[in-house]
Design an enzyme around this catalytic site. Structure first.
Site, PDB file in Angstrom:
ATOM      1  N   CYS A   1       0.646  -1.222   0.212  1.00  0.00           N
ATOM      2  CA  CYS A   1      -0.049   0.035   0.124  1.00  0.00           C
ATOM      3  C   CYS A   1       0.725   1.454   0.110  1.00  0.00           C
ATOM      4  O   CYS A   1       1.237   1.710   1.194  1.00  0.00           O
ATOM      5  CB  CYS A   1      -0.972   0.064   1.250  1.00  0.00           C
ATOM      6  SG  CYS A   1      -2.344   1.380   1.228  1.00  0.00           S
TER       7      CYS A   1
ATOM      8  N   ASP B   1      11.877 -14.160   5.109  1.00  0.00           N
ATOM      9  CA  ASP B   1      13.022 -13.788   5.077  1.00  0.00           C
ATOM     10  C   ASP B   1      13.878 -13.846   6.443  1.00  0.00           C
ATOM     11  O   ASP B   1      15.066 -13.828   6.148  1.00  0.00           O
ATOM     12  CB  ASP B   1      13.145 -12.377   4.616  1.00  0.00           C
ATOM     13  CG  ASP B   1      12.886 -12.201   3.198  1.00  0.00           C
ATOM     14  OD1 ASP B   1      13.077 -13.248   2.410  1.00  0.00           O
ATOM     15  OD2 ASP B   1      12.371 -11.301   2.657  1.00  0.00           O
TER      16      ASP B   1
ATOM     17  N   GLY C   1      14.459 -14.389  -1.550  1.00  0.00           N
ATOM     18  CA  GLY C   1      15.524 -13.434  -0.605  1.00  0.00           C
ATOM     19  C   GLY C   1      16.098 -12.207  -1.380  1.00  0.00           C
ATOM     20  O   GLY C   1      17.219 -12.538  -1.987  1.00  0.00           O
TER      21      GLY C   1
ATOM     22  N   LYS D   1      32.296 -36.902  -7.665  1.00  0.00           N
ATOM     23  CA  LYS D   1      30.987 -36.649  -7.119  1.00  0.00           C
ATOM     24  C   LYS D   1      30.039 -36.378  -8.192  1.00  0.00           C
ATOM     25  O   LYS D   1      30.367 -36.214  -9.362  1.00  0.00           O
ATOM     26  CB  LYS D   1      31.135 -35.096  -6.576  1.00  0.00           C
ATOM     27  CG  LYS D   1      29.957 -34.665  -5.698  1.00  0.00           C
ATOM     28  CD  LYS D   1      29.931 -33.535  -5.193  1.00  0.00           C
ATOM     29  CE  LYS D   1      28.755 -33.084  -4.362  1.00  0.00           C
ATOM     30  NZ  LYS D   1      28.737 -32.038  -3.221  1.00  0.00           N
TER      31      LYS D   1
END
Length: 326
Positions: free
Chosen positions: A72, A126, A169, A212
């Site tokens: 607003c 957040d 974020g 990996k």
């Protein structure tokens, strides 16, 4: 005593639990309670409704906010604030509980200057509000991200891919850091702390060379600032850089607003309930311009100036530990 309650800014899981606690605690103490719909926008347009115990029944487990929320800009103007005062006087409200983030609390301060008693509850995924270890909704949002990362890891390892996962974020990297630390991310990129993407690429290449089967990088949406276009988002920029400098097959996932929704966790329901009850206690004690926070597992009240005076920052040691453990 007539108490109003509103939710403002971005919604967060647990807001309904806070509303329920405010309403039922206030009713227990003989107060009348009114809900202001759509935040400050609803205040200006007079969308103010009475709330009884049944009005907040069966909402504890629901995400979002039954009072709805909205931005607003008009409330920031002198004309908007004059209209807000007119509406509050018309309804005879003495005090307001504002659930939201720092922008919502600045609105609460404006209302306080008009002579209305205000108490704020930190409702934002957040987790960037000062004077509290956790904000309402943060825990649920992080768990939502972890669930997504677990699923992404399955497909990433099946194809020897690098996944760049963007989480919410714009100014704060708490969701990225918390999910990265507990979700086993290769690296986490946040707005508060600069990162060396060349070093990240070297690490990804070395990890894959050592056997990996995948790498997952979490990127806060504000790492590169606020993008103009979707393909200029932080995740896409990082993804293109990684693909070009490692030669790895790279995929982008933007989790978006699923992080705002969902059933609030036990922890978010707990702190929202305790904070909501505390807000009413503060109002009945005559306190104003306070924010309720949780520090070392204790619910406490703080001056609102202190809560929003300095944005809480991600601990760099978390990012160092993520790098070490990956």
């Amino acid at each position: 005593m007539k108490i109003g309650v509103l939710t403002s800014g971005g919604d967060s899981p647990g807001m309904n639990a806070a509303i329920r606690a405010v309403v039922r605690t206030a009713l227990y103490h003989g107060c009348e309670v009114f809900g202001i719909k759509r935040g400050y926008s609803g205040l200006l347009s007079g969308e103010i409704i009475p709330l009884d115990s049944r009005a907040v029944g069966d909402i504890l487990q629901r995400g979002g906010t039954i009072l709805q929320s909205a931005r607003c800009p008009a409330f920031k103007t002198a004309e908007g604030q004059a209209l807000a005062k007119e509406q509050l006087l018309k309804m005879g409200l003495n005090a307001l509980v504002i659930i939201g983030g720092d922008g919502s609390f600045r609105g609460a301060q404006d209302l306080n200057k008009m002579g209305f008693q205000t108490v704020g509850l930190p409702g934002t995924i957040d987790n960037d509000i000062g004077c509290t270890d956790y904000t309402i909704g943060f825990d649920t949002a992080v768990n939502t991200v972890l669930d997504a990362v677990n699923k992404i890891r399955d497909t990433a390892s099946s194809h020897n891919r690098v996944y760049i996962v963007e989480v919410m974020g714009k100014l704060s990297g708490f969701i990225a850091a918390a999910a990265g630390l507990t979700g086993g991310a290769e690296s986490v990129l946040v707005p508060e702390i600069p990162a060396d993407l060349n070093a990240l690429c070297a690490k990804i290449s070395r990890s894959l060379h050592e056997g990996k089967t995948h790498s997952i990088v979490l990127v806060a949406e504000g790492f590169y600032g606020d993008p103009v276009d979707a393909d200029q988002s932080s995740a896409f920029k990082v993804g293109r850089f990684v693909a070009q400098h490692t030669g790895c097959e790279t995929r982008i996932t933007v989790l978006g607003h699923i992080q705002r929704g969902g059933t609030p966790t036990f922890f978010d329901r707990k702190i929202a309930t305790l904070m909501g009850a505390k807000a009413v206690e503060l109002i009945l004690a005559g306190e104003t311009e306070k924010m309720v926070g949780i520090v070392n597992d204790k619910i406490e009240a703080f001056d609102m100036d202190a809560a929003i005076g300095e944005r809480k920052q991600v601990d760099p040691q978390w990012l160092d530990l993520i790098r070490i453990l990956s």
